[in-house]
Design an enzyme around this catalytic site. Structure first.
Site, PDB file in Angstrom:
ATOM      1  N   HIS A 145       0.695  -0.928  -0.329  1.00 56.26           N
ATOM      2  CA  HIS A 145       0.180   0.058   0.061  1.00 56.26           C
ATOM      3  C   HIS A 145       0.774   1.646   0.141  1.00 56.26           C
ATOM      4  CE1 HIS A 145      -3.262   2.537   0.768  1.00 56.26           C
ATOM      5  NE2 HIS A 145      -3.804   2.251   0.947  1.00 56.26           N
ATOM      6  N   GLU A 249      -1.081   1.656  -5.033  1.00 56.79           N
ATOM      7  CA  GLU A 249      -0.356   0.511  -4.405  1.00 56.79           C
ATOM      8  C   GLU A 249       0.014  -1.224  -5.389  1.00 56.79           C
ATOM      9  OE1 GLU A 249      -3.214   0.603  -1.561  1.00 56.79           O
ATOM     10  OE2 GLU A 249      -4.037   2.892  -2.027  1.00 56.79           O
TER      11      GLU A 249
END
Length: 274
Positions: A145, A249
Site C-alpha cells: 500500500h 499500490e
C-alpha cells in the site's frame, strides 16, 4: 529494543522500516523523502501506520474475520537478517511474520511471511514471500500500500493504466476501461485496476521527480487519494495531506490467490528514481 531499523546506503540515501507492520516509513534518495507519512500517524503500535508502505495481508478492504486490510500491518514482525551490505553496494534486511494464537483466532491457517527490503543507490525493492506452512489450502489477497510523496498533487501525473479495466469504489462502477494515458488526480479517487502496469510499470511524475514502479506477480494496482472531505474525516491523516501524496499500490486483489499446502507465492515491487 528499537521499534525500527534503518538501511543506510550513504549520508543522503536511506530507508527506515518500522517493525510494526514491517512498514517502510521513510525512503530518502539524494536527500529527498520519496514516501508520504502523515504527521498524525500513530507510531506506537496502537493503530496501523498511516503512510509509507503498509503491508496488507490476508485481506484487502473490509474483512468479516477481522480488521480492515487484515492483520499483517498491525502485527509486530521479527528481524531475521540485520541490515547487510551486499557485494554490489545495496543494503538489505529480512523480516518475518508467522501465525500465532492471535492470527489463528481470526484466520485459522498456518503461514509464514518473509519480507526482504533492499535499498540501492536509486531504487527500493520490497519482496514478499507468502508460504502455506499448514496441511490445508487457503486463499488471500495481498497489497503493498505505497504512499508516494509529491510536492503538489495538482502537478502529478500517473501512467501505466491505459486500456486496463478497473472498478471504481467512489462511483460504484466496474469494468470501466481506462482511456487516459496519464491520470491527473483532481478529486477523491479509489480504483482497482486489473492487469495494470504490465509490462512497463507505472510512472509517477511531477516537475521535480520521476519514479518508476515495476511489479512481479502483483497483477493489480490500486490508485487512491482521499481528497478534501475524506482526508479531514480521518483522525490520523493531515487535513491537507492529500495535496502531497498519491497511493499507487501493487497488489493481488481483484481475485483471491489460492495457496495449497507447502506452496509459496513470491511477489515484489521495485521503485526507481529516474
Amino acid at each position: 529494543m528499537a521499534n525500527s531499523i534503518t538501511l543506510d546506503w550513504s549520508e543522503n540515501c536511506s530507508a527506515t522500516i518500522h517493525l510494526y507492520g514491517a512498514t517502510v516509513t521513510s525512503w530518502i534518495n539524494n536527500g529527498k523523502e520519496q514516501l508520504f507519512l502523515s504527521s498524525k500517524s500513530k507510531m506506537d503500535g496502537s493503530k496501523a501506520i498511516r503512510g509509507g508502505i503498509p503491508l496488507v495481508f490476508p485481506n484487502f478492504g473490509p474483512w468479516e474475520h477481522g480488521p480492515q486490510h487484515g492483520f499483517a500491518r498491525i502485527s509486530w514482525w521479527k528481524i531475521i537478517e540485520q541490515p547487510t551490505k551486499m557485494s554490489n553496494g545495496d543494503v538489505t534486511t529480512v523480516l518475518q511474520l508467522t501465525d500465532d494464537d492471535k492470527t489463528r483466532n481470526m484466520w485459522n491457517h498456518q503461514f509464514l511471511l518473509t519480507y526482504k527490503v533492499t535499498l540501492g543507490e536509486n531504487n527500493l525493492t520490497t519482496k514478499l514471500e507468502v508460504t502455506n506452512t499448514g496441511s490445508e489450502q487457503f486463499d488471500f489477497t495481498v497489497l503493498l500500500h505505497t504512499y508516494f510523496r509529491v510536492s503538489d498533487i495538482n502537478s502529478c501525473k500517473v501512467s501505466g493504466f491505459l486500456g486496463c479495466n478497473y472498478s471504481d469504489k467512489v462511483e460504484g462502477t466496474d469494468n470501466v476501461s481506462e482511456a487516459s494515458k496519464e491520470i491527473v488526480i483532481d478529486r477523491n479517487i479509489d480504483r482497482v485496476y486489473r492487469l495494470a502496469g504490465q509490462p512497463d510499470g507505472h510512472l509517477i511524475s511531477t516537475p521535480e521527480t520521476k519514479l518508476m514502479l515495476t511489479k512481479i506477480n502483483l497483477p493489480d494496482t490500486v490508485l487512491w487519494n482521499p481528497w478534501t472531505e475524506k482526508a479531514a474525516a480521518m483522525s490520523d491523516f493531515d487535513d491537507l495531506g492529500y495535496l502531497n501524496m498519491v497511493c499507487v499500490e501493487s497488489g493481488y486483489v481483484s481475485q483471491r490467490k489460492i495457496l495449497h499446502a507447502g506452496e509459496t507465492l513470491t511477489c515484489s515491487q521495485n521503485i526507481t528514481v529516474l
